[in-house]
Design a protein around this motif. Structure first.
Motif, PDB file in Angstrom:
ATOM      1  N   CYS A  95       0.855  -1.194   0.000  1.00 34.89           N
ATOM      2  CA  CYS A  95       0.000   0.000   0.000  1.00 34.89           C
ATOM      3  C   CYS A  95       0.894   1.248   0.000  1.00 34.89           C
ATOM      4  O   CYS A  95       1.802   1.368   0.821  1.00 34.89           O
ATOM      5  N   THR A 122      -8.423   2.942   3.606  1.00 36.47           N
ATOM      6  CA  THR A 122      -7.954   1.596   3.947  1.00 36.47           C
ATOM      7  C   THR A 122      -6.432   1.649   4.058  1.00 36.47           C
ATOM      8  O   THR A 122      -5.755   1.978   3.074  1.00 36.47           O
ATOM      9  N   TYR A 203      -9.429  -5.325   5.713  1.00 37.44           N
ATOM     10  CA  TYR A 203      -8.732  -6.186   4.740  1.00 37.44           C
ATOM     11  C   TYR A 203      -9.358  -7.578   4.710  1.00 37.44           C
ATOM     12  O   TYR A 203      -9.497  -8.195   3.643  1.00 37.44           O
ATOM     13  N   ASP A 262      -6.276  -4.478  -1.925  1.00 40.17           N
ATOM     14  CA  ASP A 262      -6.413  -4.889  -0.527  1.00 40.17           C
ATOM     15  C   ASP A 262      -6.003  -6.345  -0.303  1.00 40.17           C
ATOM     16  O   ASP A 262      -5.447  -6.687   0.748  1.00 40.17           O
ATOM     17  N   LEU A 266      -3.010  -7.310   2.188  1.00 40.78           N
ATOM     18  CA  LEU A 266      -3.191  -8.307   3.243  1.00 40.78           C
ATOM     19  C   LEU A 266      -2.122  -9.393   3.131  1.00 40.78           C
ATOM     20  O   LEU A 266      -1.557  -9.846   4.142  1.00 40.78           O
TER      21      LEU A 266
END
Ligand SMILES: NC(=O)c1ccc[n+]([C@@H]2O[C@H](COP(=O)([O-])OP(=O)(O)OC[C@H]3O[C@@H](n4cnc5c(N)ncnc54)[C@H](O)[C@@H]3O)[C@@H](O)[C@H]2O)c1
Ligand SMILES: O=c1ccn([C@@H]2O[C@H](COP(=O)(O)OP(=O)(O)O[C@H]3O[C@H](CO)[C@@H](O)[C@H](O)[C@H]3O)[C@@H](O)[C@H]2O)c(=O)[nH]1
Length: 438
Positions: A95, A122, A203, A262, A266
């Motif tokens: 990210c 997020t 997530y 996402d 994760l």
């Protein structure tokens, strides 16, 4: 009690949050660094296709509850700030927090003591703990409040959420209650957690949806090979309350601005924590395979063989958005498939009801038109990549007259095979034994 709040970022999440919170009675100042966007919003113009959003923006402005500005210093006096900034996937799959971090550094010099910092973006696990350092302030309570809205349903989801998750350390309990009060009118269940739990929940939810969708796409392959019908199988599965019918539709792969980045984030977090989350990794791999499968199916339909050449073949594309109900092209499987077909030499004309012809895709060999009938001209095949219901009611007889070969590759299973047959089309679907996987 919060009366005036700030929202930073006027995209799908920020603009929806700002407009809905103004609708719920709060005074909202929404900041975005895109001058053209802010000018249009000030004129009551909303450029994203979200049902009900434009009306809420206009109502908020008429009641003087909703302001838009590019000047972040106007947040100096607010009680609470919602961070709704982009957190895209970086080239390494992690990210990218550049915008989030640099904005916090600016806010640290702007906000009044005690202003509550709420992360709706997020963000990677552990981000909440880093926020005070990024702000350069220890006097601002920090709360994680992940957003679960879906594009195309943003207003409905914000005003009627299935649940609201609020993660805060014990020291910030009052701040967490202030965040909960924002949603009081929605009547949604509020879950108070620690920040890490809130971050993981976001997530975990998206990755679970991705696994479910990939499961169905692999199931579709099995159904094709053993003579079953995936639509009937998933219908029967979905009637079991424990499984539920959502996210059981086979398609060209899942995409959009959230699920791909996402799942990747994760996986990165799991790896760093020493957890082998093979299920998520396999869902991502199956998703890439699904796009390749669709390309092969198109090649088969056009050339009659899985390794035939597409060079010079004209293909009409129906649907570019990552799902129906939105014009968002970010990480759309349709775009990836169109790119792959163009790379193999096909000449493509595409139509999507939510994507204007002026939106050049910048892909060599691909044109976008604003009339669905134009995609059929001299086409060796039509390919449905987004499940827009209006594709069902096109005049398929007229389309059959325009195409070179009357074959439609329906990768969302939205079309009626019998109606298409009447119009003279052969339909290649997904997950039925009639059309084995290429
Ligand atoms: N799109 C969704 O459905 C959805 C749902 C839940 C959560 N999220 C998460 O919410 C966050 C925002 O997503 P989004 O889809 O709303 O993004 P978006 O790209 O639609 O909007 C982001 C907005 O932030 C603005 N912006 C960028 N840099 C800025 C800066 N320095 N200062 C002020 N404004 C700036 C952009 O101009 C844009 O308007 C992401 O973390 C995303 O993962 C998105
Ligand atoms: O049965 C299904 C359901 C969905 N999809 C695909 O899955 C992708 C994602 O769909 P959806 O989840 O509806 O899109 P988003 O609007 O990106 O919403 C997801 O991502 C948001 C951002 O994190 C979350 O807030 C939402 O809860 C989560 O559903 C799309 O390509 C869909 O076509 C399928 O292939 N089959």
């Amino acid at each position: 009690m919060v009366s005036h709040l700030g929202v930073v970022g006027a995209g799908y999440v920020g603009l929806t949050s700002a407009a809905c919170l103004a609708h719920l009675g709060f005074r909202v100042t929404c900041v975005d660094n895109d001058v053209a966007k802010v000018d249009r919003l000030c004129a009551g113009e909303v450029t994203i296709a979200e049902p009900g959003l434009a009306d809420l923006v206009v109502a908020g402005r008429t009641r003087s509850r909703l302001d838009f500005t590019t000047d972040i210093t106007t947040l100096a006096g607010v009680d609470l700030v919602l961070l709704c900034l982009p957190t895209p996937m970086g080239p390494d799959g992690a990210c990218n927090l550049d915008v989030f971090e640099s904005t916090l550094a600016i806010l640290g010099g702007v906000l009044r003591p005690g202003c509550v910092i709420v992360t709706k973006s997020t963000v990677p696990l552990g981000t909440a703990g880093r926020v005070p350092r990024l702000l350069g302030r220890a006097d601002l309570p920090v709360v994680s409040n992940p957003e679960f809205l879906r594009e195309g349903h943003a207003v409905e989801d914000f005003l009627h959420p299935d649940r609201v998750v609020i993660g805060a350390d014990a020291a910030y309990r009052d701040a967490a209650e202030e965040v909960a009060a924002l949603y009081a009118e929605t009547g949604a269940p509020v879950l108070h957690t620690d920040p890490a739990t809130a971050e993981v929940t976001k997530y975990a939810s998206n990755a679970f949806l991705a696994i479910k969708a990939s499961y169905v796409n692999v199931l579709a392959e099995l159904c094709e090979r053993v003579g079953a019908d995936v639509t009937e199988v998933t219908h029967a599965m979905g009637l079991d309350d424990r499984i539920a019918p959502d996210f059981l539709t086979a398609g060209p792969g899942w995409g959009g601005s959230c699920l791909p980045k996402d799942t990747s984030a994760l996986l990165r977090a799991a790896e760093e924590a020493g957890v082998d989350f093979a299920l998520v990794r396999d869902a991502v791999k199956a998703n890439a395979r699904q796009q390749a499968t669709v390309v092969r199916k198109v090649r088969c339909a056009v050339t009659g063989s899985a390794d035939g050449s597409l060079v010079g073949a004209r293909i009409g594309i129906l649907g570019l958005a990552f799902k129906a109900g939105t014009g968002d092209l970010r990480d759309s499987p349709a775009i990836a498939i169109v790119e792959a077909l163009a790379r193999q030499g096909a000449i493509l004309t595409a139509y999507d009801p939510a994507v204007g012809a002026a939106v050049g895709l910048g892909i060599h060999g691909v044109g976008v038109v604003s009339d669905p009938y134009l995609v059929a001209e001299d086409a060796a095949a039509l390919v449905v990549l987004t499940e827009w219901p209006e594709f069902r009611t096109l005049d398929w007889t007229a389309l059959a007259r325009a195409v070179r070969h009357p074959v439609v590759v329906d990768m969302r299973n939205v079309l009626d095979a019998a109606e298409l047959a009447t119009a003279g089309f052969r339909r290649v679907g997904l997950g039925t034994s009639a059309e084995p996987m290429a």
